[in-house]
Design an enzyme around this catalytic site. Structure first.
Site: not given
Ligand code: CAA
Length: 402
Positions: A383, A262
């Site tokens: 992202e 990011r």
């Molecule tokens: N580092 C390591 N592990 C992590 C983490 C991190 N930063 N964040 C979450 N986890 C892991 C953990 O194991 C977590 O479990 P615990 O809580 O038991 O530790 C597990 O993942 C689940 O995490 P969340 O409960 O936080 O998951 P959530 O379903 O609530 O989602 C969210 C959180 C922040 C909304 C996430 O889904 C997210 O970031 N969404 C956006 C996705 C994104 O950025 N997409 C872009 C894709 S890339 C792109 O844009 C394409 C391109 O080609 C440029």
């Protein structure tokens, strides 16, 4: 970056006689910026308007970046790469984005696609794929989002089912940057539907794997030279040794990847915004109304000052976040989200104001600021939308992790 041996003139006496952290980029980073800027001015920026018009992948930019080792500077030297640190990657992306936002997605997405391997891949997997990216023979894309699972990434439906030693993938991924151009794809898929995020695994898929295909190119507002497509898996068989890390670790790897990358989107936003400020400042100096340059009017001066102030704040936050990425600091998750969110919001404001400074001219394709404004918009979306970044920051804050 730590540097030793400065003369130290600080009136506070805190900096005086020995080693201290000088709050400025190291000479290698300054030299890198100059080298990338020269290349971009010579080979990449002159093509940017044409790339935007034609929507063709900027092959000339790729070739120029590849010749200088700037197409994937983050790959460690042990895999044949340049071994650039996180700040070096940001400087490259920022400078390329200043000339052509589409082209800056070459180094940015090479980093995004390979980060899962660098974070969680076996030595064997890294040795197999990273040298090809380092040499420029191959690019790597990243497949997390799906049509119905964008912000809610853990809601993905693409399945990977074990078949003997192999995996069989079925489903689709959406909004895949550089899809069709990349040879390799990091793909997150559900391996155990009962385990939620902990039932997701990461794989490497090859462009020529049977059962893999790409969809038609999306027609977008900006970054026209960077193809965005769906990728589709129809009984796509891949060997078992293409899994990245242990089964069930794919979502954590995907999130940890985004913590690092990011920041590169923040750098891209800074580069686009810098280009917009450059044009707005120069235009305001030469455009005359009411008998004097419009830069003489305080209303314009205040706009330019605000643009420059926001840009510099964004740049500093991106660089600090890059240092945290390099050290894998515990507050990286917060800083990665903050840098991307702040810099992309700033870039949207700065590019919109640049169009305003140029007035009617800014709204035409005779000037590049309308392109900068269109290109800046995506940095608030990909992202992770800036709404998701605020969720991430708030969770870190409330958990006492900042
Ligand atoms: N580092 C390591 N592990 C992590 C983490 C991190 N930063 N964040 C979450 N986890 C892991 C953990 O194991 C977590 O479990 P615990 O809580 O038991 O530790 C597990 O993942 C689940 O995490 P969340 O409960 O936080 O998951 P959530 O379903 O609530 O989602 C969210 C959180 C922040 C909304 C996430 O889904 C997210 O970031 N969404 C956006 C996705 C994104 O950025 N997409 C872009 C894709 S890339 C792109 O844009 C394409 C391109 O080609 C440029």
């Amino acid at each position: 970056m730590a540097r030793a041996g400065g003369s130290g003139t600080g009136a506070s006496g805190l900096a005086g006689n020995g080693d201290f952290d000088l709050y400025s980029p190291a000479p290698e980073h300054v030299e890198l910026r100059a080298a990338v800027r020269g290349l971009v001015e010579d080979k990449i920026a002159p093509m940017a308007a044409e790339v935007d018009q034609s929507g063709e992948f900027p092959q000339a930019a790729y070739d120029a970046l590849r010749l200088s080792g700037f197409h994937a500077i983050h790959i460690p030297t042990e895999y044949g790469g340049e071994g650039g640190d996180a700040l070096a990657a940001c400087i490259v992306i920022e400078e390329v984005a200043r000339g052509c936002a589409s082209s800056s997605l070459i180094p940015a997405v090479n980093k995004l696609g390979t980060m899962p391997l660098l974070i969680a891949g076996s030595q064997e997997l890294k040795q197999r794929y990273l040298p090809e990216v380092a040499s420029g023979e191959a690019m790597f894309s990243y497949g997390l989002s799906e049509r119905e699972a964008g912000s809610d990434a853990a809601g993905m439906k693409t399945r990977a089912i074990a078949d003997g030693d192999d995996w069989v993938l079925n489903g689709q991924k959406s909004w895949i940057t550089n899809a069709g151009e990349s040879s390799y794809y990091t793909v997150m898929a559900v391996t155990d539907p009962d385990k939620g995020p902990k039932g997701i695994s990461a794989f490497v898929v090859h462009a020529h794997d049977e059962g893999f295909s790409v969809g038609t190119k999306e027609r977008k507002l900006g970054i026209h030279g960077s193809p965005t497509r769906e990728i589709i898996f129809d009984n796509c068989h891949i060997p078992g040794d293409r899994i990245i890390g242990e089964p069930g670790t794919g979502f954590a790897t995907a999130m940890a990847t985004l913590d690092h990358t990011r920041i590169t989107i923040g750098a891209q936003a800074v580069g686009i915004a810098q280009a917009a400020l450059d044009v707005a400042t120069s235009y305001a100096r030469q455009r005359e109304q009411f008998g004097k340059p419009i830069a003489a009017f305080q209303g314009l001066q205040f706009m330019l000052a605000d643009m420059a102030m926001k840009l510099e704040a964004a740049r500093q936050l991106v660089y600090v976040a890059a240092a945290k990425s390099e050290r894998c600091d515990p507050d990286l998750t917060f800083f990665g989200a903050a840098a991307k969110c702040f810099a992309s919001d700033a870039a949207m404001e700065i590019t919109t104001d640049a169009v305003q400074v140029l007035g009617g001219a800014g709204y035409t394709e005779d000037w590049p600021v309308e392109r900068y404004m269109r290109d800046a918009k995506i940095t608030q979306i990909y992202e992770g939308t800036n709404q998701v970044q605020r969720i991430v920051m708030a969770r870190q804050l409330l958990a006492g992790l900042t």
